[in-house]
Design an enzyme around this catalytic site. Structure first.
Site, PDB file in Angstrom:
ATOM      1  N   HIS A  58       0.834  -1.205   0.000  1.00 24.22           N
ATOM      2  CA  HIS A  58       0.000   0.000   0.000  1.00 24.22           C
ATOM      3  C   HIS A  58       0.866   1.251   0.000  1.00 24.22           C
ATOM      4  O   HIS A  58       0.568   2.231  -0.696  1.00 24.22           O
ATOM      5  CB  HIS A  58      -0.900   0.028   1.242  1.00 24.22           C
ATOM      6  CG  HIS A  58      -1.843  -1.119   1.341  1.00 24.22           C
ATOM      7  ND1 HIS A  58      -1.669  -2.160   2.221  1.00 24.22           N
ATOM      8  CD2 HIS A  58      -2.983  -1.396   0.650  1.00 24.22           C
ATOM      9  CE1 HIS A  58      -2.650  -3.029   2.089  1.00 24.22           C
ATOM     10  NE2 HIS A  58      -3.464  -2.597   1.146  1.00 24.22           N
ATOM     11  N   ASP A  62      -2.282  -7.936  -7.765  1.00 20.22           N
ATOM     12  CA  ASP A  62      -3.556  -8.521  -8.156  1.00 20.22           C
ATOM     13  C   ASP A  62      -3.885  -8.060  -9.578  1.00 20.22           C
ATOM     14  O   ASP A  62      -4.689  -7.175  -9.812  1.00 20.22           O
ATOM     15  CB  ASP A  62      -4.655  -8.114  -7.178  1.00 20.22           C
ATOM     16  CG  ASP A  62      -5.910  -8.975  -7.372  1.00 20.22           C
ATOM     17  OD1 ASP A  62      -6.043  -9.597  -8.448  1.00 20.22           O
ATOM     18  OD2 ASP A  62      -6.742  -9.022  -6.457  1.00 20.22           O
ATOM     19  N   SER A  74       4.201  -9.352   0.468  1.00 17.67           N
ATOM     20  CA  SER A  74       2.822  -9.677   0.825  1.00 17.67           C
ATOM     21  C   SER A  74       2.731  -9.760   2.332  1.00 17.67           C
ATOM     22  O   SER A  74       3.676 -10.205   2.999  1.00 17.67           O
ATOM     23  CB  SER A  74       2.417 -11.018   0.210  1.00 17.67           C
ATOM     24  OG  SER A  74       1.247 -11.509   0.820  1.00 17.67           O
TER      25      SER A  74
END
Lengths: 294, 294
Positions: free
Chosen positions: B37, B151, B186
């Site tokens: 993020h 993603d 991750s």
């Protein structure tokens, strides 16, 4: 009146108007415009600084009825004349491949309010309506949109769409336009045979019979439906009742067993060459008050 | 950094910034923010004048996995700290009942690109993602949105959503962040056992083996898949391959039998307590060129 086919040009126009502090009203249509549309345009011209109307025959709301879509009537010159005469500033005329640039990769699904009234016999219709309106609302970015209460189910679903997707748009539901004898105006009325046309005002009278029952204190949904049906049994000879329903509005279901709040009485009647719909909404809350949006 | 829960307040803030001629970037998240993020926030701060980030755990993208939703990790203080330190100007923290004011009356349906890769095992997941993004895009009205290529399927579907609904939004797909040994960053990596963590960099090496095959002229989808699978058979002991797929990107299907244009090699591998995903995209058009967005 401007006529635009390009979303980018329309967006630029709307932006420029908003920069000037002007409010933008929007009336989406499928064209072949008539007096019902004219009343929406006029309402928009009265209550918005700038009026955008779209003419777009949306292929995804016809369901399996490919013929209906292919044969949908068109009159681009007449449409432009009528729109301009009613104060429309911009007519937006996009192509199918512009509105659906990647086919139906992403669509809108309406999960409530669709299984009743006209929606019952038109599976997928309101998904198509909600899909195209989402696209048009995003392109036009209006402050106010105008829809006719003639299609009360559509109005209820557009309210859900606006609320669900948080469109910063006010919806104004415009009253049903009627002939002097009460028949709801519709481009389909010309398809009525002379006897049918003479009978057709009874449709609205049947709705009024339902309203009377409510005003007289009746609060049972089924008994009000029965009173309207009885009226039609006595007064219709040619017309065949497709449905009579009484529901809370805009929920389009029975919110409580005993009727309360705003309700709609909606009907559809089939004639030889035309299926007519009509409705009234009435507030039967604590005080039995005015018929709204009629 | 402002923290807002009310869509109207956020809308007002964004409007005021746009009136000043500032561009608005938006990073939607489900919170529990990590370095992935952070890289999106930093990219947004570099390329937009004002950065809005949202933290909203979207209940409609979990499918039947009610437990996953209920147990989704939360760290509101850590989130605020990280967002602020990366240049986020407004953190939008809406409630579920604000975003879904009438439940799921109207939702978005993604009709393509969902039946492959991770979508295959998560029916309805991308409908939920597209539904919440439609709402957030309408509320925030950003000029640019930022998504991570980790993603890649989500990025492809968001592109379809933006195009289909005509959102006037640019999408910037940010490259996958990797550890020094190549493992894609991750939050799930901490759940790897020591042996698994030592093995995990092989996932990316398998993808590179697929890229090498393409660079060496291989244009058959199945043979590239086989070459990646073979690499994993030789190099993975603990990890169990969930899928290896090679598809055109962003179409997420085989556009032609013989590979052309941009393609993705995507994999998922299961470990004891974590399922890892990774991908590379590569242009194998006329000239075999750079790996994009990596």
């Amino acid at each position: 009146m401007l006529q635009l086919t390009d979303p980018a040009a329309l967006r630029e126009f709307v932006k420029s108007q908003k920069r000037l502090g002007k409010s933008v009203g929007f009336v989406p249509t499928m064209g072949y415009l008539h007096k019902g549309h004219a009343s929406l345009f006029k309402k928009a011209a009265e209550t918005s600084d700038v009026v955008v109307a779209s003419v777009f025959v949306n292929p995804t709301q016809f369901g399996e009825k490919k013929d209906d879509y292919d044969n949908y009537p068109k009159d681009s010159q007449g449409d432009a004349r009528l729109a301009e005469s009613c104060g429309v500033n911009v007519l937006f005329l996009p192509k199918v491949e512009t509105i659906y640039p990647n086919g139906q990769q992403v669509t809108v699904k309406v999960n409530e309010k669709t299984g009743v009234l006209c929606g019952k016999s038109r599976p997928g219709h309101f998904d198509g309506v909600a899909t195209v309106l989402t696209k048009l609302f995003t392109i036009v970015a209006p402050d106010i949109v105008y829809f006719g209460m003639k299609d009360a189910q559509q109005v209820a679903i557009v309210r859900s769409l606006i609320d669900s997707f948080h469109f910063p748009i006010k919806l104004i539901a415009c009253p049903i336009m009627r002939e002097a004898d009460g028949l709801a105006k519709s481009s389909r009325n010309v398809r009525l045979l002379p006897d049918e046309r003479r009978e057709a005002p009874e449709l609205y009278k049947g709705l009024q019979a339902g309203c009377s029952a409510i005003r007289n204190g009746e609060r049972n949904f089924d008994r009000i439906i029965a009173s309207v049906r009885r009226y039609y049994e006595l007064h219709l000879q040619s017309g065949v009742v497709d449905y009579v329903d009484v529901l809370n509005y805009p929920e389009l279901k029975r919110v409580k067993d005993k009727m309360t709040g705003r309700i709609i009485i909606a009907i559809a009647v089939r004639y030889a060459n035309a299926r007519l719909i009509d409705n009234v909404t009435i507030d039967c809350g604590n005080k039995i008050s005015e018929v709204e949006a009629q």
